[in-house]
Design a protein around this motif. Structure first.
Motif, PDB file in Angstrom:
ATOM      1  N   CYS A   1       0.767  -1.312  -0.097  1.00 20.01           N
ATOM      2  CA  CYS A   1       0.063   0.143  -0.141  1.00 20.01           C
ATOM      3  C   CYS A   1       0.910   1.412   0.053  1.00 20.01           C
ATOM      4  O   CYS A   1       0.775   2.220  -0.699  1.00 20.01           O
ATOM      5  CB  CYS A   1      -1.050  -0.007   1.185  1.00 20.01           C
ATOM      6  SG  CYS A   1      -2.248  -1.150   1.075  1.00 20.01           S
ATOM      7  N   TRP A   2       1.898   1.175   0.770  1.00 16.38           N
ATOM      8  CA  TRP A   2       2.759   2.309   0.698  1.00 16.38           C
ATOM      9  C   TRP A   2       3.511   2.748  -0.521  1.00 16.38           C
ATOM     10  O   TRP A   2       3.449   3.772  -1.229  1.00 16.38           O
ATOM     11  CB  TRP A   2       3.824   2.093   1.916  1.00 16.38           C
ATOM     12  CG  TRP A   2       5.073   3.223   1.936  1.00 16.38           C
ATOM     13  CD1 TRP A   2       6.177   3.300   1.190  1.00 16.38           C
ATOM     14  CD2 TRP A   2       4.989   4.483   2.644  1.00 16.38           C
ATOM     15  NE1 TRP A   2       6.809   4.263   1.424  1.00 16.38           N
ATOM     16  CE2 TRP A   2       6.202   5.089   2.404  1.00 16.38           C
ATOM     17  CE3 TRP A   2       3.824   5.011   3.498  1.00 16.38           C
ATOM     18  CZ2 TRP A   2       6.743   6.231   2.784  1.00 16.38           C
ATOM     19  CZ3 TRP A   2       4.450   6.322   4.108  1.00 16.38           C
ATOM     20  CH2 TRP A   2       5.563   6.776   3.886  1.00 16.38           C
ATOM     21  N   GLN A   3       3.940   1.583  -1.175  1.00 22.23           N
ATOM     22  CA  GLN A   3       4.677   1.572  -2.413  1.00 22.23           C
ATOM     23  C   GLN A   3       3.553   2.277  -3.552  1.00 22.23           C
ATOM     24  O   GLN A   3       4.240   2.784  -4.294  1.00 22.23           O
ATOM     25  CB  GLN A   3       5.144   0.220  -2.708  1.00 22.23           C
ATOM     26  CG  GLN A   3       6.430  -0.057  -1.715  1.00 22.23           C
ATOM     27  CD  GLN A   3       6.842  -1.609  -2.050  1.00 22.23           C
ATOM     28  OE1 GLN A   3       6.034  -2.469  -2.508  1.00 22.23           O
ATOM     29  NE2 GLN A   3       8.101  -1.979  -2.183  1.00 22.23           N
TER      30      GLN A   3
ATOM     31  N   ILE B   1      -4.540   4.060   0.170  1.00 20.58           N
ATOM     32  CA  ILE B   1      -5.242   3.948   1.345  1.00 20.58           C
ATOM     33  C   ILE B   1      -6.320   3.335   1.439  1.00 20.58           C
ATOM     34  O   ILE B   1      -7.356   3.544   0.613  1.00 20.58           O
ATOM     35  CB  ILE B   1      -5.256   5.553   1.925  1.00 20.58           C
ATOM     36  CG1 ILE B   1      -4.069   6.147   1.984  1.00 20.58           C
ATOM     37  CG2 ILE B   1      -5.989   5.513   3.115  1.00 20.58           C
ATOM     38  CD1 ILE B   1      -3.164   5.701   3.334  1.00 20.58           C
ATOM     39  N   PHE B   2      -6.615   2.365   2.213  1.00 18.14           N
ATOM     40  CA  PHE B   2      -8.149   1.917   2.687  1.00 18.14           C
ATOM     41  C   PHE B   2      -8.279   2.042   4.079  1.00 18.14           C
ATOM     42  O   PHE B   2      -7.681   1.358   5.116  1.00 18.14           O
ATOM     43  CB  PHE B   2      -7.865   0.420   2.128  1.00 18.14           C
ATOM     44  CG  PHE B   2      -7.711   0.099   0.749  1.00 18.14           C
ATOM     45  CD1 PHE B   2      -8.772   0.189   0.113  1.00 18.14           C
ATOM     46  CD2 PHE B   2      -6.366  -0.348   0.560  1.00 18.14           C
ATOM     47  CE1 PHE B   2      -8.273  -0.090  -1.286  1.00 18.14           C
ATOM     48  CE2 PHE B   2      -5.976  -0.405  -0.930  1.00 18.14           C
ATOM     49  CZ  PHE B   2      -7.065  -0.358  -1.786  1.00 18.14           C
ATOM     50  N   GLN B   3      -9.365   2.785   4.505  1.00 20.57           N
ATOM     51  CA  GLN B   3      -9.517   3.075   5.885  1.00 20.57           C
ATOM     52  C   GLN B   3     -10.211   1.707   6.637  1.00 20.57           C
ATOM     53  O   GLN B   3     -10.574   1.982   7.715  1.00 20.57           O
ATOM     54  CB  GLN B   3     -10.491   4.508   5.810  1.00 20.57           C
ATOM     55  CG  GLN B   3      -9.478   5.531   5.131  1.00 20.57           C
ATOM     56  CD  GLN B   3      -9.857   6.876   5.858  1.00 20.57           C
ATOM     57  OE1 GLN B   3     -10.183   7.043   7.029  1.00 20.57           O
ATOM     58  NE2 GLN B   3     -10.167   7.680   4.950  1.00 20.57           N
ATOM     59  N   ASP B   4     -10.686   0.839   5.821  1.00 15.36           N
ATOM     60  CA  ASP B   4     -11.542  -0.052   6.502  1.00 15.36           C
ATOM     61  C   ASP B   4     -10.695  -1.461   6.422  1.00 15.36           C
ATOM     62  O   ASP B   4     -11.331  -2.430   6.190  1.00 15.36           O
ATOM     63  CB  ASP B   4     -13.093  -0.259   5.532  1.00 15.36           C
ATOM     64  CG  ASP B   4     -14.002  -1.006   6.553  1.00 15.36           C
ATOM     65  OD1 ASP B   4     -13.872  -1.090   7.845  1.00 15.36           O
ATOM     66  OD2 ASP B   4     -14.924  -1.542   6.000  1.00 15.36           O
ATOM     67  N   ILE B   5      -9.607  -1.315   7.073  1.00  9.09           N
ATOM     68  CA  ILE B   5      -8.860  -2.504   7.298  1.00  9.09           C
ATOM     69  C   ILE B   5      -9.305  -3.527   8.432  1.00  9.09           C
ATOM     70  O   ILE B   5      -9.366  -3.023   9.420  1.00  9.09           O
ATOM     71  CB  ILE B   5      -7.332  -2.038   7.659  1.00  9.09           C
ATOM     72  CG1 ILE B   5      -6.619  -1.437   6.507  1.00  9.09           C
ATOM     73  CG2 ILE B   5      -6.566  -3.580   7.884  1.00  9.09           C
ATOM     74  CD1 ILE B   5      -6.129  -2.081   5.296  1.00  9.09           C
TER      75      ILE B   5
ATOM     76  N   LYS C   1      -7.405   8.930  -1.248  1.00  5.16           N
ATOM     77  CA  LYS C   1      -6.407   9.522  -1.667  1.00  5.16           C
ATOM     78  C   LYS C   1      -5.361   9.547  -0.458  1.00  5.16           C
ATOM     79  O   LYS C   1      -5.485   9.649   0.739  1.00  5.16           O
ATOM     80  CB  LYS C   1      -6.626  11.068  -1.702  1.00  5.16           C
ATOM     81  CG  LYS C   1      -7.686  11.311  -2.831  1.00  5.16           C
ATOM     82  CD  LYS C   1      -7.722  12.715  -3.172  1.00  5.16           C
ATOM     83  CE  LYS C   1      -8.309  12.944  -4.473  1.00  5.16           C
ATOM     84  NZ  LYS C   1      -9.007  14.425  -4.795  1.00  5.16           N
ATOM     85  N   PHE C   2      -3.826   9.302  -0.892  1.00  2.00           N
ATOM     86  CA  PHE C   2      -2.966   9.098   0.114  1.00  2.00           C
ATOM     87  C   PHE C   2      -2.423  10.252   0.812  1.00  2.00           C
ATOM     88  O   PHE C   2      -2.113  11.226   0.102  1.00  2.00           O
ATOM     89  CB  PHE C   2      -1.638   8.179  -0.760  1.00  2.00           C
ATOM     90  CG  PHE C   2      -0.506   7.844   0.134  1.00  2.00           C
ATOM     91  CD1 PHE C   2      -0.734   6.472   0.613  1.00  2.00           C
ATOM     92  CD2 PHE C   2       0.675   8.681   0.426  1.00  2.00           C
ATOM     93  CE1 PHE C   2       0.383   6.153   1.461  1.00  2.00           C
ATOM     94  CE2 PHE C   2       1.311   8.281   1.548  1.00  2.00           C
ATOM     95  CZ  PHE C   2       1.392   6.965   1.993  1.00  2.00           C
ATOM     96  N   THR C   3      -2.365  10.058   2.154  1.00  4.60           N
ATOM     97  CA  THR C   3      -1.585  11.156   2.885  1.00  4.60           C
ATOM     98  C   THR C   3      -0.879  10.184   3.930  1.00  4.60           C
ATOM     99  O   THR C   3      -1.346   9.119   4.250  1.00  4.60           O
ATOM    100  CB  THR C   3      -2.537  11.935   3.759  1.00  4.60           C
ATOM    101  OG1 THR C   3      -3.186  11.164   4.595  1.00  4.60           O
ATOM    102  CG2 THR C   3      -3.172  12.670   2.526  1.00  4.60           C
ATOM    103  N   ASP C   4       0.369  10.762   4.618  1.00  2.00           N
ATOM    104  CA  ASP C   4       1.185  10.056   5.479  1.00  2.00           C
ATOM    105  C   ASP C   4       0.190   9.910   6.907  1.00  2.00           C
ATOM    106  O   ASP C   4       0.385   8.665   7.529  1.00  2.00           O
ATOM    107  CB  ASP C   4       2.350  10.977   5.879  1.00  2.00           C
ATOM    108  CG  ASP C   4       3.357  10.971   4.745  1.00  2.00           C
ATOM    109  OD1 ASP C   4       3.355  10.116   3.961  1.00  2.00           O
ATOM    110  OD2 ASP C   4       4.280  11.665   4.934  1.00  2.00           O
TER     111      ASP C   4
END
Length: 216
Positions: A116-118, A122-126, A147-150
């Motif tokens: 996912c990092w690479q 982002i998936f908020q429902d892990i 959308k990706f954020t740190d």
């Protein structure tokens, strides 16, 4: 009589593919899922969402990120996106025989998070329910990226840690803990999170060094 969501999804698929026989696999917050044992058909039914912008956002992000699901051991590639109307679209991806994922271990969910990092996904429902196991390996079956954020990545990693650490806790307990962890990483329930994230980013650094080596 109100038509059930799975009946609506099946009717839409049968109208599109009258020659196929569909088997119901399950449903989520915004979709119902079927297979013809060749492909999986995730039918997004967004009629209950009043905001048209929200509906379009789901579809547009999936289209934008479609290429990120290619060439992966964890994600299935998206074979087709079928637009039905403003309230409905279908994501089609390959079918494999699988088993439900009931829990996951730290090391395997870290491998998922590394990819996912690479890929900047982002998936908020892990949670285990959004994976299946194929030959005991994890495969992700949710197609609602953000959308990706740190910060969102760290929240996603924390949620993964919680589900790995507390596989036998109730869903209400896990939901509450995940919400609390968004703003407070010092909760006693999160003991071990720092070691988990340290190991995760060590894997990220190692994998990225391997990519750099191959490019030389």
């Amino acid at each position: 009589m109100i038509e059930k969501r799975n009946d609506i999804g099946l009717r839409i698929l049968q109208e599109l593919f009258p020659e196929k026989y569909f088997i119901f696999l399950g449903e989520g917050k915004s979709s119902v899922v079927f297979t013809d044992e060749i492909a999986v058909y995730k039918v997004f039914l967004l009629g209950k969402y009043e905001a048209l912008g929200y509906k379009r956002n789901i579809s547009n992000i999936i289209k934008l990120y479609r290429g990120k699901f290619e060439n992966s051991k964890i994600f299935y590639p998206i074979q087709q996106i079928i637009e039905i109307n403003n309230d409905c679209f279908i994501v089609v991806y390959p079918y494999e025989k699988s088993e439900p994922c009931l829990t996951f271990e730290h090391n395997e969910i870290q491998d998922f998070l590394v990819e996912c990092w690479q890929k900047r996904l982002i998936f908020q429902d892990i949670k285990p329910e959004n994976f299946v196991r194929v030959n005991e390996k994890l495969k992700w079956i949710d197609y609602e990226p953000d959308k990706f954020t740190d910060n969102l990545f760290l929240n996603m990693a924390t949620r993964a840690f919680i589900y790995a650490k507390y596989p036998n806790e109730s869903q209400p307990y896990l939901n509450k803990l995940c919400r609390s962890a968004i703003t407070n990483f010092d909760l006693p329930e999160l003991v071990g999170l720092q070691e988990f994230t340290n190991a995760l980013f060590a894997k990220v650094i190692f994998e990225e060094s391997q990519i750099d080596t191959k490019q030389i």
